[in-house]
Design a protein around this motif. Structure first.
Motif, mmCIF file in Angstrom:
data_model
loop_
_atom_site.group_PDB
_atom_site.id
_atom_site.type_symbol
_atom_site.label_atom_id
_atom_site.label_comp_id
_atom_site.label_asym_id
_atom_site.label_seq_id
_atom_site.Cartn_x
_atom_site.Cartn_y
_atom_site.Cartn_z
ATOM 1 N N LEU A 101 0.869 -1.185 0.000
ATOM 2 C CA LEU A 101 0.000 0.000 0.000
ATOM 3 C C LEU A 101 0.895 1.221 0.000
ATOM 4 C CD1 LEU A 101 -2.893 1.193 0.480
ATOM 5 C CD2 LEU A 101 -2.413 1.064 2.883
ATOM 6 N N ILE A 103 0.958 5.295 0.086
ATOM 7 C CA ILE A 103 0.175 6.502 0.309
ATOM 8 C C ILE A 103 1.141 7.667 0.191
ATOM 9 C CG2 ILE A 103 -1.426 7.656 1.841
ATOM 10 C CD1 ILE A 103 -1.642 4.964 3.319
ATOM 11 N N GLN A 109 3.418 0.675 3.025
ATOM 12 C CA GLN A 109 3.090 -0.387 3.980
ATOM 13 C C GLN A 109 3.084 -1.725 3.285
ATOM 14 O OE1 GLN A 109 -0.004 -0.065 7.098
ATOM 15 N NE2 GLN A 109 -1.137 -1.480 5.817
ATOM 16 N N THR A 121 2.584 -6.821 9.459
ATOM 17 C CA THR A 121 2.637 -5.562 8.714
ATOM 18 C C THR A 121 3.895 -4.805 9.048
ATOM 19 O OG1 THR A 121 0.300 -5.488 9.230
ATOM 20 C CG2 THR A 121 1.201 -3.599 8.120
ATOM 21 N N THR A 122 4.454 -4.159 8.025
ATOM 22 C CA THR A 122 5.574 -3.237 8.250
ATOM 23 C C THR A 122 5.227 -1.939 7.555
ATOM 24 O OG1 THR A 122 6.938 -5.151 7.821
ATOM 25 C CG2 THR A 122 8.071 -3.100 8.167
ATOM 26 N N PHE A 123 5.434 -0.821 8.240
ATOM 27 C CA PHE A 123 5.142 0.469 7.648
ATOM 28 C C PHE A 123 6.413 1.297 7.646
ATOM 29 C CE2 PHE A 123 2.652 3.915 6.275
ATOM 30 C CZ PHE A 123 3.110 5.044 6.913
ATOM 31 N N GLU A 125 7.882 5.100 6.814
ATOM 32 C CA GLU A 125 7.438 6.476 6.555
ATOM 33 C C GLU A 125 8.095 7.034 5.314
ATOM 34 O OE1 GLU A 125 7.302 9.067 9.929
ATOM 35 O OE2 GLU A 125 7.559 7.338 11.217
#
Lengths: 198, 581
Positions: A101, A103, A109, A121-123, A125
């Motif tokens: 994903l 954004i 993500q 999950t890993t996000f 920045e």
């Protein structure tokens, strides 16, 4: 689904590709807005043939041991081990689908969903992302392509601190990677243009 | 850049009003903390915000308006809301709007392009991110890689937009102290507006903790003063105390308990977690110790143990005697040097004889000693395990002695051999230059040297075999003791409170966040749900591990093998404050 204007891409589309071993993969692309995009890559399911083969091997081995030792605990232990092994495999090893994903101005993500429903999950920045590239690697006896995210080094402005590979379990081929790469670069270009302007 | 509006989920059904929060210009994000409802007096709102700003050091301001309505807006409401924009000037001015009962939201962010109040406004694109205010307030973000050269405060500022959001919500606690039952001038909606959360048990515990901690701290200081004054003076006793692992464990526990009951407040969340972990670990230890004690007392197991101990020690001594008889013969078909064999064998046999007599002398007192030692299990399972480890060392003291004799003899032999080998080649060790130099020896020196060299090399197999056997025995004992120490270490350093927290309240320990895209319609702003990504269990253990006694092997495998080959004595379980032997 009510589509936006004529020139904008479709909201949702699904194509099928193959991975490096020849298995079928399905790439599901969802376009939420010009700044938000989601790719979902579904891995091939667990095949009945391999499951039956493994179960039969384990049970035949257990029966062989039983005929040697005459202890019926071995058989129940074999059943137990097979069940636990299958549950462990579904919960910790077998990945059902992987999602990416992006954004704009928030981050990227990556989610891996296991066959038992567990999600990890890993996000990352957007401030830490330097670029998204397709890299080559030597994997066993093959040379494969993989998509990865380059992270900025906080100390050195032009350095790279980490390389994070995406779609590690699905391992799609180059045609699929190019699709994902193009869309990612569009959004990243957006992001860079926005960060350049005050 | 797209404007990100962080909106708390609790305010999604609130009535219309003003949005109050913090604007972070670097990430172009607006963190909404609460909604101020109509009717209000602007001066009072500004006063409240100034108070909050002073108390929390967070730049709280009015960010925009929130409108929760039935149908299309009336003209008057629209003008009224715009008029508010001139009262509370803020760049950019956010206007969020939601139709009652539906999921469609409308967002507008206007920014004036020039300094004059009538300059044309430009609109930014807005992205709505919903967050659970209570969870974000209570959680603690763990940055992925702790950079050693940065401080914690520095990391929060530079770690990025999400850490700023967490920080803002955490520091604005004073804004959430008023609920709707208060008679204040301003009516707010936030996560605690239905009533401030509190727990009777927690409040009671807080009240009781003060005097209890004071009492325990006094007791502990008395205990540590008593242990420091009397026992450590005379030299033989202080040497014994330093060798026993029980004393080490007791000292460690005393330090930990002193930390827990100290009357200072914990400095930061890390200190608080450490205190909580230590307390839970001590309580569990005592509970397990009491369980062990009750199990031992149940079927009169002490008597069984005491009865079994002396025959076991006898059995071990007998086995050693058999082993020595075997070595004195032709072990594994090897031919030993008869004379040296007999000397060494008789020497070790005499030691075993002494040991057996000593054990038989002690046997009437064993049960009482064991019973009294067993009582110490109520201090904790770790203390009981340390006592077990010490008993093992005491019972296998003869094996230790044999190992030391064998190692010293072997070491002497190896050093002699290496020096005479150098002589054989016409070289010698230069102590000044720390290197091997050539040297011209006299004939008689060479003769005697070669003779001694031959003798030593022919006696080498015998000594090496004795050394090998006793080293293996010693390593076996050390392995058993090591396992016991490992268990003690595990109980000492496992952060049980943090693991329990991760299991029951996973949002408290956050590794990061994860986003989910909510139902999206074309033409409406993008809506995301921000949830907390909990820390994996392995990271929890790694971050909150308690410091243990430090009984880790200090050698690598390579240096261990080297020491074994050259016959140097090995002390794999070095403890803190041990003297060099």
């Amino acid at each position: 689904m009510a589509g936006p204007g004529a020139g904008e891409p479709a909201m949702e589309d699904k194509r099928s590709f193959s991975d490096i071993c020849g298995g079928r993969l399905a790439l599901h692309r969802r376009y939420y807005s010009p700044s938000c995009l989601e790719f979902c890559l579904s891995c091939p399911r667990i095949s009945l043939r391999s499951l039956t083969a493994v179960t039969c091997t384990v049970w035949l081995a257990a029966y062989g041991l039983f005929t040697l030792c005459e202890n019926s605990m071995i058989l129940s232990a074999a059943i137990f081990i097979t069940l636990l092994g299958l549950l462990g495999y579904l919960h910790f090893v077998k990945i059902d689908h992987e999602t990416l994903l992006i954004i704009d101005s928030l981050g990227i993500q990556m989610t891996s969903s296991y066959a038992s429903g567990k999600e990890s999950t890993t996000f990352i920045e957007m401030g830490k992302v330097k670029d998204v590239i397709i890299n080559e690697a030597i994997y066993m006896q093959k040379v494969i392509y993989y998509l990865c995210i380059l992270l900025k080094d906080p100390v050195e402005p032009h350095g790279i601190s980490q390389v994070v590979p995406i779609f590690q379990s699905a391992k799609p081929r180059l045609d699929c990677l190019i699709e994902v790469y193009r869309s990612c670069q569009e959004i990243l270009a957006h992001q860079k243009a926005a960060s350049m302007s005050p | 850049m797209v404007l990100k509006a962080f909106f708390p989920t609790c305010c999604a059904s609130a009535d219309s009003g003003l949005l109050v929060g913090r604007w972070v210009p670097e990430q172009s994000s607006a963190v909404v903390l609460a909604v101020v409802h109509f009717p209000f007096i602007p001066v009072q709102v500004k006063e409240l915000l100034a108070q909050v700003q002073q108390a929390s050091q967070v730049g709280v301001a009015v960010l925009g308006t929130w409108c929760h309505r039935r149908q299309e807006p009336e003209e008057s409401l629209g003008h009224f809301l715009e008029g508010l924009g001139t009262l509370f000037s803020h760049e950019p001015w956010l206007q969020l709007c939601r139709e009652r009962g539906s999921k469609s939201w409308n967002c507008k962010a206007t920014r004036r392009q020039g300094p004059a109040p009538l300059a044309p406004a430009c609109e930014d694109q807005v992205m709505l991110i919903f967050y659970d205010q209570r969870k974000v307030l209570l959680s603690r973000l763990h940055p992925p890689a702790a950079l050693p050269e940065r401080q914690a405060g520095d990391a929060t500022a530079s770690a990025g937009g999400l850490a700023a959001v967490f920080d803002t919500v955490a520091r604005s606690e004073v804004l959430f102290q008023s609920d709707r039952f208060d008679e204040g001038p301003v009516r707010l909606t936030h996560w605690q507006s239905e009533g401030v959360e509190a727990s009777i048990l927690v409040e009671l515990a807080k009240r009781a903790a003060g005097p209890v901690c004071l009492l325990l701290a006094c007791l502990l200081s008395l205990v540590s003063a008593a242990s420091a004054c009397r026992v450590f003076r005379p030299w033989p006793l202080s040497f014994i105390w330093s060798k026993l692992s029980t004393c080490e464990q007791l000292r460690h526990r005393l330090d930990q308990l002193t930390l827990v009951v100290s009357t200072h407040r914990a400095e930061g969340p890390a200190q608080l977690m450490r205190k909580a972990n230590t307390l839970v670990s001590v309580l569990l230890d005592m509970a397990l110790g009491l369980l062990l004690l009750s199990w031992l007392h149940r079927k009169d197991r002490f008597a069984h143990l005491a009865e079994a101990l002396v025959p076991v020690a006898d059995r071990v001594a007998e086995e050693l005697q058999h082993l020595l008889q075997w070595l004195m013969g032709a072990p594994a078909g090897l031919k030993m040097n008869r004379a040296l064999d007999q000397v060494l064998g008789r020497f070790f046999l005499y030691h075993i004889h002494l040991w057996i007599s000593y054990i038989h002398l002690m046997s009437p007192f064993i049960e009482h000693i064991l019973w009294h030692l067993g009582l110490s299990a109520c201090l904790g399972l770790t203390v009981a395990l340390s006592i077990l480890s010490d008993i093992i060392s005491l019972l296998t003291f003869h094996i230790y002695c044999f190992y030391v004799y064998g190692a010293r003899l072997y070491c002497l032999k190896i050093h002699g051999l290496s020096s005479l080998w150098r002589l054989f080649r016409g070289k010698k060790w230069n102590v000044l230059r720390q290197r091997v130099d050539s040297c011209s020896y006299d004939l008689d020196q060479l003769f005697i040297g070669t003779l001694l060299f031959t003798i030593l090399i022919f006696l080498l197999p015998t000594t090496a075999l004795y050394y090998l056997v006793f080293t293996l025995l010693r390593l076996l004992v050390v392995t058993v003791q090591g396992l016991v120490h490992l268990l003690v270490d595990l109980i000492n350093s496992l952060p049980l409170y943090s693991l329990g927290l991760r299991l029951c309240r996973p949002y408290r320990l956050a590794a990061g966040v994860k986003f989910r895209v909510l139902e999206h319609e074309a033409g409406r702003p993008l809506r995301l749900l921000m949830q907390i990504n909990p820390l994996p269990f392995s990271h929890v253990v790694r971050t909150y591990r308690l410091p243990s006694c430090g009984c880790h092997p200090k050698h690598s495998w390579g240096s261990l093998c080297r020491k074994l080959f050259f016959g140097e004595l090995i002390y794999p379980w070095r403890q803190r404050g041990d003297k060099q032997d």
